[in-house]
Design an enzyme around this catalytic site. Structure first.
Site, PDB file in Angstrom:
ATOM      1  N   ASN A   1       0.850  -1.194   0.000  1.00 36.60           N
ATOM      2  CA  ASN A   1       0.000   0.000   0.000  1.00 36.60           C
ATOM      3  C   ASN A   1       0.889   1.248   0.000  1.00 36.60           C
ATOM      4  OD1 ASN A   1      -1.566   2.254   0.998  1.00 36.60           O
ATOM      5  ND2 ASN A   1      -3.173   0.784   1.484  1.00 36.60           N
TER       6      ASN A   1
ATOM      7  N   ASP B   1      -0.246   4.481  -0.142  1.00 36.31           N
ATOM      8  CA  ASP B   1      -1.007   5.688   0.195  1.00 36.31           C
ATOM      9  C   ASP B   1      -0.157   6.774   0.836  1.00 36.31           C
ATOM     10  OD1 ASP B   1      -3.307   4.442  -0.679  1.00 36.31           O
ATOM     11  OD2 ASP B   1      -4.127   4.076   1.314  1.00 36.31           O
ATOM     12  N   HIS B   2       0.737   6.365   1.749  1.00 39.73           N
ATOM     13  CA  HIS B   2       1.416   7.380   2.549  1.00 39.73           C
ATOM     14  C   HIS B   2       2.561   8.058   1.819  1.00 39.73           C
ATOM     15  CE1 HIS B   2      -1.316   6.799   5.714  1.00 39.73           C
ATOM     16  NE2 HIS B   2      -0.993   5.530   5.884  1.00 39.73           N
TER      17      HIS B   2
ATOM     18  N   ARG C   1       2.322  19.099   1.352  1.00 40.06           N
ATOM     19  CA  ARG C   1       2.830  20.343   0.768  1.00 40.06           C
ATOM     20  C   ARG C   1       2.066  20.752  -0.489  1.00 40.06           C
ATOM     21  NH1 ARG C   1       8.136  21.915   2.217  1.00 40.06           N
ATOM     22  NH2 ARG C   1       7.796  23.586   0.710  1.00 40.06           N
TER      23      ARG C   1
ATOM     24  N   HIS D   1      -5.769   3.427  -1.670  1.00 39.04           N
ATOM     25  CA  HIS D   1      -7.105   3.703  -1.155  1.00 39.04           C
ATOM     26  C   HIS D   1      -7.535   5.078  -1.665  1.00 39.04           C
ATOM     27  CE1 HIS D   1      -9.887   3.901   2.669  1.00 39.04           C
ATOM     28  NE2 HIS D   1     -10.525   4.205   1.549  1.00 39.04           N
TER      29      HIS D   1
ATOM     30  N   ARG E   1      -9.834   7.617  -1.166  1.00 39.01           N
ATOM     31  CA  ARG E   1     -10.809   8.029  -0.156  1.00 39.01           C
ATOM     32  C   ARG E   1     -11.783   9.074  -0.713  1.00 39.01           C
ATOM     33  NH1 ARG E   1     -10.550   7.335   5.327  1.00 39.01           N
ATOM     34  NH2 ARG E   1      -9.009   5.809   6.057  1.00 39.01           N
TER      35      ARG E   1
ATOM     36  N   ARG F   1      -7.765  12.572   0.620  1.00 43.95           N
ATOM     37  CA  ARG F   1      -6.740  13.122   1.527  1.00 43.95           C
ATOM     38  C   ARG F   1      -5.326  12.746   1.120  1.00 43.95           C
ATOM     39  NH1 ARG F   1      -7.910   9.938   7.118  1.00 43.95           N
ATOM     40  NH2 ARG F   1      -9.980  10.759   6.673  1.00 43.95           N
TER      41      ARG F   1
ATOM     42  N   GLU G   1      -8.550   0.049  -2.922  1.00 41.11           N
ATOM     43  CA  GLU G   1      -9.388   0.072  -1.731  1.00 41.11           C
ATOM     44  C   GLU G   1     -10.379   1.227  -1.880  1.00 41.11           C
ATOM     45  OE1 GLU G   1      -6.944   0.373   1.726  1.00 41.11           O
ATOM     46  OE2 GLU G   1      -6.336  -1.719   1.644  1.00 41.11           O
TER      47      GLU G   1
ATOM     48  N   THR H   1      -8.215   3.362   8.612  1.00 42.71           N
ATOM     49  CA  THR H   1      -9.395   2.506   8.715  1.00 42.71           C
ATOM     50  C   THR H   1      -9.428   1.843  10.085  1.00 42.71           C
ATOM     51  OG1 THR H   1      -9.262   2.092   6.344  1.00 42.71           O
ATOM     52  CG2 THR H   1     -10.671   0.625   7.634  1.00 42.71           C
TER      53      THR H   1
ATOM     54  N   GLU I   1     -10.645  -9.942   3.064  1.00 42.37           N
ATOM     55  CA  GLU I   1      -9.401  -9.510   3.708  1.00 42.37           C
ATOM     56  C   GLU I   1      -9.698  -9.304   5.180  1.00 42.37           C
ATOM     57  OE1 GLU I   1      -6.224  -5.793   3.786  1.00 42.37           O
ATOM     58  OE2 GLU I   1      -7.146  -6.357   1.877  1.00 42.37           O
TER      59      GLU I   1
ATOM     60  N   HIS J   1      -3.601  -4.858   7.835  1.00 51.32           N
ATOM     61  CA  HIS J   1      -3.781  -3.728   8.745  1.00 51.32           C
ATOM     62  C   HIS J   1      -2.898  -3.905   9.971  1.00 51.32           C
ATOM     63  CE1 HIS J   1      -5.808   0.075   9.442  1.00 51.32           C
ATOM     64  NE2 HIS J   1      -5.734  -0.205  10.736  1.00 51.32           N
ATOM     65  N   GLY J   2      -1.954  -2.991  10.110  1.00 49.89           N
ATOM     66  CA  GLY J   2      -1.078  -2.971  11.266  1.00 49.89           C
ATOM     67  C   GLY J   2       0.025  -4.011  11.258  1.00 49.89           C
TER      68      GLY J   2
ATOM     69  N   GLY K   1       1.199  -1.570   4.288  1.00 52.30           N
ATOM     70  CA  GLY K   1       1.587  -0.252   3.797  1.00 52.30           C
ATOM     71  C   GLY K   1       2.442   0.537   4.760  1.00 52.30           C
ATOM     72  N   HIS K   2       1.837   0.978   5.867  1.00 54.79           N
ATOM     73  CA  HIS K   2       2.498   1.948   6.737  1.00 54.79           C
ATOM     74  C   HIS K   2       3.869   1.494   7.203  1.00 54.79           C
ATOM     75  CE1 HIS K   2       3.270   4.215  10.487  1.00 54.79           C
ATOM     76  NE2 HIS K   2       2.736   5.209   9.801  1.00 54.79           N
TER      77      HIS K   2
END
Length: 238
Positions: free
Chosen positions: A7, A9-10, A18, A43, A45, A49, A70, A101, A151, A190-191, A212-213
């Site tokens: 993922n 996204d970040h 910025r 994702h 959203r 964002r 997602e 999420t 999932e 997730h996580g 992802g994160h």
């Protein structure tokens, strides 16, 4: 062999902080593929964002592995998905105020609404997964409305104290057995991190992990290609 969906996204979160043009998620997808990613997950959203419509369209043109979108069961986002036609869509819950999420989709509360989104994606040939808590009734409803995969939300497991982690892992294992017995593909995410992913990767019939994160955070220090390769080595069984 188990697949790793990365993922990104970040990467877009940093760009949007910025309101500029870099870092570009498209570049991140290339680095992730070079590191061994089997899929790229983003994702889109409702509030845009981080990932933007433009990102999804460019990723559809450039990603050479599976593209997993997602998305909430939202008409605006569904319209983008039906134009872009990702390889896979994962239906997730969404709250404007949440940082990330917070739990699985409540299919029991809105089966007809979820089914309409699912059917629209199926009409475009998209493989559809539902992001669910490891709750049997939710999983059974997912099968009833035609989901291709589930999932499992691993957030509670990932945050569990040492005293509770075995209990939370058992919930995921039992839910995984139910998912595969119903003929759906088993995914999880997730996580998940390098420190907690192995037991999830070892679950029978686990087909895909979306992470992802922790990969993006690790990439700040060792680079995205190596961060993906490191996670891939961790989840692939000998």
């Amino acid at each position: 062999m188990i697949e790793l969906g990365v993922n990104i996204d970040h990467v877009a979160t940093v760009r949007q902080a910025r309101q500029t043009v870099e870092p570009d998620p498209v570049w991140a997808a290339v680095a992730a593929e070079l590191g061994g990613a089997d899929g790229i997950t983003v994702h889109l959203r409702e509030d845009r964002r981080h990932i933007q419509d433009r990102d999804v369209r460019l990723l559809r043109e450039t990603v050479r592995v599976k593209l997993n979108l997602e998305m909430a069961c939202n008409d605006d986002v569904l319209a983008v998905a039906c134009q872009v036609i990702p390889d896979q869509a994962t239906l997730v819950p969404e709250k404007r105020q949440e940082i990330t999420t917070e739990g699985g989709l409540d299919v029991l509360a809105q089966p007809d609404h979820v089914r309409r989104t699912l059917d629209a994606l199926h009409d475009k040939g998209v493989f559809v997964s539902l992001f669910l808590d490891p709750v049997p009734a939710q999983i059974e409803m997912a099968k009833r409305i035609g989901a291709d995969a589930v999932e499992l939300h691993t957030g509670t497991y990932s945050l569990a104290s040492p005293a509770n982690v075995t209990r939370e892992l058992k919930k995921i294992i039992d839910a995984g057995k139910l998912i595969t017995s119903l003929g759906m593909r088993l995914h999880a995410g997730h996580g998940l991190t390098l420190h907690n992913v192995e037991k999830i990767a070892q679950i029978d019939a686990m087909a895909e992990l979306n992470i992802g994160h922790s990969i993006i955070a690790r990439a700040l220090f060792i680079g995205l290609k190596e961060a993906v390769a490191e996670m891939k080595r961790k989840i692939v069984l000998p």
